[in-house]
Scaffold this motif. Sequence first.
Motif, PDB file in Angstrom:
ATOM      1  N   MET A 103       0.832  -1.209   0.000  1.00  0.00           N
ATOM      2  CA  MET A 103       0.000   0.000   0.000  1.00  0.00           C
ATOM      3  C   MET A 103       0.865   1.258   0.000  1.00  0.00           C
ATOM      4  SD  MET A 103      -1.489   0.192   3.880  1.00  0.00           S
ATOM      5  CE  MET A 103      -1.769   1.952   3.876  1.00  0.00           C
ATOM      6  N   ASP A 104       0.269   2.363  -0.475  1.00  0.00           N
ATOM      7  CA  ASP A 104       0.982   3.636  -0.487  1.00  0.00           C
ATOM      8  C   ASP A 104       1.025   4.228   0.915  1.00  0.00           C
ATOM      9  OD1 ASP A 104       1.324   3.395  -3.141  1.00  0.00           O
ATOM     10  OD2 ASP A 104       0.077   5.109  -3.731  1.00  0.00           O
ATOM     11  N   ALA A 105       2.088   4.973   1.187  1.00  0.00           N
ATOM     12  CA  ALA A 105       2.229   5.573   2.506  1.00  0.00           C
ATOM     13  C   ALA A 105       1.204   6.676   2.728  1.00  0.00           C
ATOM     14  CB  ALA A 105       3.632   6.138   2.657  1.00  0.00           C
ATOM     15  N   ASP A 106       0.710   7.296   1.648  1.00  0.00           N
ATOM     16  CA  ASP A 106      -0.116   8.490   1.804  1.00  0.00           C
ATOM     17  C   ASP A 106      -1.562   8.186   2.179  1.00  0.00           C
ATOM     18  OD1 ASP A 106      -0.993   7.437  -0.517  1.00  0.00           O
ATOM     19  OD2 ASP A 106      -0.392   9.102  -1.793  1.00  0.00           O
ATOM     20  N   LEU A 107      -1.851   6.905   2.477  1.00  0.00           N
ATOM     21  CA  LEU A 107      -3.184   6.482   2.902  1.00  0.00           C
ATOM     22  C   LEU A 107      -4.248   6.674   1.830  1.00  0.00           C
ATOM     23  CD1 LEU A 107      -2.999   7.691   6.598  1.00  0.00           C
ATOM     24  CD2 LEU A 107      -3.074   5.344   5.805  1.00  0.00           C
ATOM     25  N   GLN A 108      -3.827   6.779   0.568  1.00  0.00           N
ATOM     26  CA  GLN A 108      -4.825   6.775  -0.503  1.00  0.00           C
ATOM     27  C   GLN A 108      -5.429   5.376  -0.619  1.00  0.00           C
ATOM     28  OE1 GLN A 108      -2.537   8.589  -3.886  1.00  0.00           O
ATOM     29  NE2 GLN A 108      -4.356   9.862  -4.001  1.00  0.00           N
ATOM     30  N   HIS A 109      -4.685   4.414  -0.139  1.00  0.00           N
ATOM     31  CA  HIS A 109      -5.179   3.033  -0.091  1.00  0.00           C
ATOM     32  C   HIS A 109      -5.621   2.761   1.336  1.00  0.00           C
ATOM     33  CE1 HIS A 109      -2.042   2.222  -3.468  1.00  0.00           C
ATOM     34  NE2 HIS A 109      -3.125   2.808  -3.938  1.00  0.00           N
TER      35      HIS A 109
ATOM     36  N   ASP B  94      -8.266  10.741  -0.801  1.00  0.00           N
ATOM     37  CA  ASP B  94      -7.314  11.785  -1.167  1.00  0.00           C
ATOM     38  C   ASP B  94      -6.049  11.561  -0.355  1.00  0.00           C
ATOM     39  OD1 ASP B  94      -9.301  12.808  -2.696  1.00  0.00           O
ATOM     40  OD2 ASP B  94      -9.955  14.258  -1.188  1.00  0.00           O
ATOM     41  N   ARG B  95      -4.946  12.084  -0.863  1.00  0.00           N
ATOM     42  CA  ARG B  95      -3.684  12.023  -0.131  1.00  0.00           C
ATOM     43  C   ARG B  95      -3.865  12.660   1.240  1.00  0.00           C
ATOM     44  NH1 ARG B  95       1.796  12.293  -0.047  1.00  0.00           N
ATOM     45  NH2 ARG B  95       2.429  10.912  -1.731  1.00  0.00           N
ATOM     46  N   GLU B  96      -3.448  11.973   2.324  1.00  0.00           N
ATOM     47  CA  GLU B  96      -3.611  12.491   3.685  1.00  0.00           C
ATOM     48  C   GLU B  96      -2.873  13.803   3.885  1.00  0.00           C
ATOM     49  OE1 GLU B  96      -6.289  10.873   5.861  1.00  0.00           O
ATOM     50  OE2 GLU B  96      -4.758  11.865   7.064  1.00  0.00           O
TER      51      GLU B  96
HETATM   52 MG    MG Z   1      -0.548   8.879  -3.617  1.00  0.00          MG
END
Ligand code: MG
Length: 320
Positions: free
Chosen positions: A93-99, A199-201
């Motif tokens: 998963m992506d770090a930015d919590l988009q997932h 959305d990106r956190e």
């Molecule tokens: Mg992202």
Amino acid sequence: MKKISILVPMYNEQEVLPALFDRLSALMDANTDYDWEVVMVNDGSSDNTASMALAMHERDARFHCVDLSRNYGKETAMLAGFDTVSGDCTVIMDADLQHPPEVIPKMVEKWEQGYDDVYGMRITRGKEPWLRKKLSLLYYNLLQRTTRVPVLKNVGDFRLLDRACINALRKLRETHRYTKGLYCYIGFRKAEVPFEQADREAGETKWNFVRLLGLAIEGITSYTTLPLRFATIVGGIVSVAAMLYLMFILFKTVLVGEPVAGFPTLMVSILFLGGVILLTLGVMGEYLARIFDESKRRPVYFIREIDGKRQTDGCVREIE
Ligand code: MG
Ligand code: UDP
């Protein structure tokens, strides 16, 4: 007890790490039927990502951090993660919590039903520029049409992979990586889980237009040789047309003579042919560059530290 690894590639993500820590801890605490580990791969960040990741490891031993020696790009960071994870399955998963981590239990459910590769299918893409969405769709349509192995639309790197898939991916050690294509290449039983891309956190996207274009070219050249075929076909058509025109001119000159003129025709054909030749050379160059890079057979990445311990042998396989 089965073990699940969560793999998170990170590049300059210091703003989102506290939120990531909370969301993942909550997920792991709520699902105690499994052993959990989080492998954070720091892809040569220039901010405080590395030290924050280390602090997370010290606070909660389920979090591990692999610190790469420089920024290699997400695709390579993921390979470093594949080499490191120890779980029976791995969720990327992506770090930015988009997932959203909350989708992971649904993926695990599918995995327990016997699927090896459970991918998240975006039903919304979150906040993204309109043009980027359109271009991305157009690109996937194009890629889909040109390759023998299908690449799925609206499917990113948010997925659960069985140990078998991870081991298969570890065998594919090309320097120019296009992991989305590799998932399809390795096959295995696939299932999809729909999710809403958030959305990106915090922080901002690392993929500007130039980087995305690079990835797009990577996708095509590492996945299909169709552009080469296309160059051959265009070359063939142009040659045949040129031959016909040549015969036409010859006959015309013999039959009615040729007062010198025709500068525009000359210029147009020279420029056109020059363009086609340069384009073809460029396409061949793209492939040649890849052959060049792969033929060096370099290790794809080097690791600087794992969980704060310095690594001196470069690539390391497993966390003890
Ligand atoms: Mg992202
Ligand atoms: N990423 C990485 N190395 C890079 C660029 C990005 O590991 O060189 C990671 C990044 O930290 C994030 C994921 O790849 O976890 C996706 O990046 P981002 O969110 O910037 O891309 P987007 O979601 O906008 O496609």
